[in-house]
Design an enzyme around this catalytic site. Structure first.
Site, short mmCIF file in Angstrom:
data_model
loop_
_atom_site.label_atom_id
_atom_site.label_comp_id
_atom_site.label_asym_id
_atom_site.label_seq_id
_atom_site.Cartn_x
_atom_site.Cartn_y
_atom_site.Cartn_z
N GLU A 14 35.40 37.94 35.39
CA GLU A 14 36.08 38.77 36.40
C GLU A 14 37.04 37.92 37.20
O GLU A 14 36.78 36.75 37.48
CB GLU A 14 35.04 39.39 37.35
N ASP A 15 38.14 38.52 37.61
CA ASP A 15 39.09 37.83 38.49
C ASP A 15 38.55 37.76 39.92
O ASP A 15 38.64 36.73 40.57
CB ASP A 15 40.46 38.53 38.47
N PHE A 75 43.02 40.31 51.49
CA PHE A 75 43.57 40.86 50.26
C PHE A 75 44.45 39.80 49.61
O PHE A 75 45.32 39.21 50.24
CB PHE A 75 44.37 42.13 50.54
N ARG A 107 51.02 40.13 39.54
CA ARG A 107 50.08 39.52 38.58
C ARG A 107 50.64 38.25 37.95
O ARG A 107 49.89 37.39 37.51
CB ARG A 107 49.74 40.52 37.45
N ASP A 110 34.51 41.98 44.85
CA ASP A 110 34.70 42.37 46.24
C ASP A 110 33.41 43.09 46.70
O ASP A 110 32.43 42.42 47.01
CB ASP A 110 35.96 43.26 46.27
N ASP A 170 46.75 41.92 41.54
CA ASP A 170 47.94 42.70 41.91
C ASP A 170 47.82 43.36 43.27
O ASP A 170 46.73 43.60 43.77
CB ASP A 170 48.15 43.81 40.88
P1 IMP Z 1 34.86 45.78 43.77
O1 IMP Z 1 34.45 46.89 42.85
O2 IMP Z 1 34.93 46.25 45.19
O3 IMP Z 1 34.01 44.54 43.63
O4 IMP Z 1 36.34 45.38 43.45
C1 IMP Z 1 36.78 45.45 42.20
C2 IMP Z 1 38.24 45.43 41.95
O5 IMP Z 1 39.05 45.64 43.11
C3 IMP Z 1 38.64 44.08 41.45
O6 IMP Z 1 38.34 43.94 40.08
C4 IMP Z 1 40.11 44.10 41.73
O7 IMP Z 1 40.78 44.80 40.71
C5 IMP Z 1 40.21 44.87 43.01
N1 IMP Z 1 40.31 43.96 44.16
C6 IMP Z 1 39.36 43.65 45.06
N2 IMP Z 1 39.80 42.80 45.98
C7 IMP Z 1 41.10 42.54 45.64
C8 IMP Z 1 42.12 41.71 46.22
O8 IMP Z 1 41.95 41.02 47.25
N3 IMP Z 1 43.33 41.72 45.58
C9 IMP Z 1 43.57 42.45 44.46
N4 IMP Z 1 42.64 43.24 43.89
C10 IMP Z 1 41.42 43.29 44.49
MG MG Z 2 39.78 43.60 38.40
#
Ligand code: IMP
Ligand code: MG
Length: 179
Positions: free
Chosen positions: A103-104, A156, A169, A107, A163
């Site tokens: 995973e990148d 963020f 990206r 969050d 992105d």
């Molecule tokens: P989560 O489900 O809240 O853990 O977040 C998942 C997705 O939200 C990640 O895979 C990213 O695609 C996007 N995301 C969360 N934080 C960021 C950020 O700071 N910048 C860009 N994309 C984010």
């Molecule tokens: Mg992602």
């Protein structure tokens, strides 16, 4: 390196340089190489992790490692009551495989939880999770994350695959939203 960049209506400032990213990725690869995982199937989560996956894979030296890519889709099912998430791209049988999710960023952990539950249905042998970035203050789940590149505040970020509204990206450094 450009200290600030504009994307659409927002200003971002440099946060993690290309060099720092490279050393983080190198150290994550070392940890995975030394973790004892056998014949791993890496699964990179698109779109965000495409650059991270490409970079870390070139530093993995475990025999018989494979990589595959998935994307999560949500849609309103015709036969189900609500929103359903599906793994697009998981075309093959992954039963009994040792999976390492790439995973990148993690969050809230909602995406990770969905991926885990979908993979568990595939009856894999083991799932490990590797994420380049992690936001501990935002994380709401208790799934253990095995390999974390860098924990960051609840800002963020864009660049290196990440992105803002699909833009950014391609940036080699990671930038954060300027307050
Ligand atoms: P989560 O489900 O809240 O853990 O977040 C998942 C997705 O939200 C990640 O895979 C990213 O695609 C996007 N995301 C969360 N934080 C960021 C950020 O700071 N910048 C860009 N994309 C984010
Ligand atoms: Mg992602």
């Amino acid at each position: 390196m450009t200290k600030e960049i504009d994307i659409k209506d927002k200003i971002f400032e440099i946060f993690i340089s290309e060099d720092e990213i490279s050393s983080i990725v190198h150290s994550m690869a070392n940890q995975i190489n030394n973790s004892g995982v056998k014949d791993p199937l890496f699964i990179a989560v698109l779109n965000g992790s495409f650059i991270f996956a490409a970079d870390i894979m070139r530093k993995i030296n475990i025999p018989n490692c494979e990589i595959s890519f998935i994307k999560l889709s949500s849609y309103l099912g015709t036969e189900t009551a609500g929103k359903v998430n599906e793994l697009i791209g998981l075309g093959k049988n992954i039963r009994n495989r040792n999976v390492v999710i790439l995973e990148d960023i993690i969050d809230t952990g909602i995406t990770l939880e969905k991926i885990m539950s979908l993979l568990e249905k595939e009856e894999v042998a083991d799932i490990k999770v590797a994420t380049l970035l992690f936001k501990p203050e935002a994380y709401k789940k208790d799934i253990e994350i095995d390999f974390i590149g860098k924990s960051i505040p609840n800002d963020f970020v864009v660049g290196y695959g990440l992105d803002y509204d699909e833009i950014g990206r391609n940036l080699p450094h990671i930038y954060k939203l300027k307050e």
